[in-house]
Design a protein around this motif. Sequence first.
Motif, PDB file in Angstrom:
ATOM      1  N   ASP A  44      86.514 -83.546  27.583  1.00  0.00           N
ATOM      2  CA  ASP A  44      86.227 -83.018  28.909  1.00  0.00           C
ATOM      3  C   ASP A  44      86.911 -81.682  29.183  1.00  0.00           C
ATOM      4  O   ASP A  44      86.378 -80.830  29.892  1.00  0.00           O
ATOM      5  CB  ASP A  44      86.647 -84.031  29.979  1.00  0.00           C
ATOM      6  CG  ASP A  44      85.849 -85.322  29.895  1.00  0.00           C
ATOM      7  OD1 ASP A  44      84.763 -85.297  29.279  1.00  0.00           O
ATOM      8  OD2 ASP A  44      86.298 -86.345  30.427  1.00  0.00           O
ATOM      9  N   ALA A  45      88.104 -81.492  28.621  1.00  0.00           N
ATOM     10  CA  ALA A  45      88.847 -80.269  28.901  1.00  0.00           C
ATOM     11  C   ALA A  45      88.141 -79.026  28.370  1.00  0.00           C
ATOM     12  O   ALA A  45      88.398 -77.920  28.836  1.00  0.00           O
ATOM     13  CB  ALA A  45      90.249 -80.358  28.299  1.00  0.00           C
ATOM     14  N   PHE A  46      87.224 -79.201  27.408  1.00  0.00           N
ATOM     15  CA  PHE A  46      86.563 -78.056  26.783  1.00  0.00           C
ATOM     16  C   PHE A  46      85.058 -78.012  27.071  1.00  0.00           C
ATOM     17  O   PHE A  46      84.377 -77.082  26.648  1.00  0.00           O
ATOM     18  CB  PHE A  46      86.779 -78.093  25.272  1.00  0.00           C
ATOM     19  CG  PHE A  46      88.229 -78.154  24.880  1.00  0.00           C
ATOM     20  CD1 PHE A  46      89.006 -77.015  24.896  1.00  0.00           C
ATOM     21  CD2 PHE A  46      88.818 -79.349  24.518  1.00  0.00           C
ATOM     22  CE1 PHE A  46      90.348 -77.060  24.543  1.00  0.00           C
ATOM     23  CE2 PHE A  46      90.154 -79.417  24.168  1.00  0.00           C
ATOM     24  CZ  PHE A  46      90.926 -78.260  24.180  1.00  0.00           C
ATOM     25  N   ALA A  47      84.556 -78.996  27.783  1.00  0.00           N
ATOM     26  CA  ALA A  47      83.106 -79.146  27.942  1.00  0.00           C
ATOM     27  C   ALA A  47      82.455 -77.976  28.671  1.00  0.00           C
ATOM     28  O   ALA A  47      81.293 -77.659  28.414  1.00  0.00           O
ATOM     29  CB  ALA A  47      82.804 -80.452  28.676  1.00  0.00           C
ATOM     30  N   ASN A  48      83.184 -77.317  29.551  1.00  0.00           N
ATOM     31  CA  ASN A  48      82.592 -76.243  30.357  1.00  0.00           C
ATOM     32  C   ASN A  48      82.989 -74.852  29.882  1.00  0.00           C
ATOM     33  O   ASN A  48      82.717 -73.861  30.575  1.00  0.00           O
ATOM     34  CB  ASN A  48      83.007 -76.422  31.821  1.00  0.00           C
ATOM     35  CG  ASN A  48      82.450 -77.698  32.421  1.00  0.00           C
ATOM     36  OD1 ASN A  48      81.304 -78.058  32.161  1.00  0.00           O
ATOM     37  ND2 ASN A  48      83.265 -78.391  33.199  1.00  0.00           N
ATOM     38  N   ARG A  49      83.585 -74.758  28.712  1.00  0.00           N
ATOM     39  CA  ARG A  49      83.973 -73.448  28.190  1.00  0.00           C
ATOM     40  C   ARG A  49      82.812 -72.823  27.425  1.00  0.00           C
ATOM     41  O   ARG A  49      82.161 -73.487  26.618  1.00  0.00           O
ATOM     42  CB  ARG A  49      85.200 -73.581  27.284  1.00  0.00           C
ATOM     43  CG  ARG A  49      86.455 -74.008  28.013  1.00  0.00           C
ATOM     44  CD  ARG A  49      87.674 -73.792  27.160  1.00  0.00           C
ATOM     45  NE  ARG A  49      87.796 -72.413  26.718  1.00  0.00           N
ATOM     46  CZ  ARG A  49      88.957 -71.757  26.671  1.00  0.00           C
ATOM     47  NH1 ARG A  49      90.069 -72.350  27.059  1.00  0.00           N
ATOM     48  NH2 ARG A  49      89.005 -70.514  26.238  1.00  0.00           N
ATOM     49  N   ARG A  50      82.582 -71.556  27.653  1.00  0.00           N
ATOM     50  CA  ARG A  50      81.457 -70.884  26.999  1.00  0.00           C
ATOM     51  C   ARG A  50      81.717 -70.649  25.510  1.00  0.00           C
ATOM     52  O   ARG A  50      80.767 -70.500  24.731  1.00  0.00           O
ATOM     53  CB  ARG A  50      81.182 -69.549  27.693  1.00  0.00           C
ATOM     54  CG  ARG A  50      80.609 -69.703  29.092  1.00  0.00           C
ATOM     55  CD  ARG A  50      80.062 -68.400  29.615  1.00  0.00           C
ATOM     56  NE  ARG A  50      81.101 -67.371  29.724  1.00  0.00           N
ATOM     57  CZ  ARG A  50      80.867 -66.115  30.068  1.00  0.00           C
ATOM     58  NH1 ARG A  50      79.632 -65.723  30.319  1.00  0.00           N
ATOM     59  NH2 ARG A  50      81.855 -65.251  30.169  1.00  0.00           N
TER      60      ARG A  50
END
Length: 273
Positions: A44-50
Amino acid sequence: MAEKLKRPLLLVGCGKMGGAMLEGWLASGIAAAGAYVVEPFGADAFANRRDVTVVSSVEELPADLSPQVIILAVKPQAMSAVVGAYAKFATPDCLFVSVAAGTTISFFEAELGPQAAIVRAMPNTPAAVGQGITVICPNAKATAQQVADADILLQAVGETARIEDEALMDAVTGVSGSGPAYVFFMIECMAKAGVDAGLPEDLAARLALQTVAGAGHLARQSDDTPDQLRRNVTSPNGTTQAALDVLMADDGLQPLMTKAVAAAANRGRELAG
């Protein structure tokens, strides 16, 4: 800034260790070509990183993906069920880095093929705050540049060291891989001893934690050896000497620590089969 990878990196497994390493790589700019994460239980901590693509299985990776480095960060017990799916990436210009305790280079060569370039690594949990130490051991197929790439990646989360004899990796696991748990337990024990001596629980916990943290920082910064630092704080016939007479007795801390490290190293050999 550290040298950047020219092609994407692929992280297989994003638990505490994998996540800590990925944070370091992203912060340092090493993963400038992008990062892919295979984590079926969520990252989850990286799910929204481009700059990070998270998928739940190897089948969801792009068909044309050509990673420069694949980091295998799943638990040792799960490795045999996972690693074979990545054999398709085992070309001379792709490096595999394993951080799984007790999992040998020969295991990976059997699963990935004899042409696979492999670096076996043993990090520890202070990597989460950039203060880890990782020992690496390459196989014969790993080029000097690939070993350098592994070193650069792992320096993003702390110090690195290299061994040529893979048989030493179990001892490394016993000292540094499992070692943080010994220190955490020592903090617990010091705090409990303080409570038993009459201190309030919160004060005892604070004293124990900061004493260990401060002593470790002093040991890193000082030109003196730990032996000399111990002598510096020990007055003849004083309070510290009274405590050290217990800790340095024939049945004191050293034989207990030797036994603990040996137990961890032996367990590493058992995991290797």
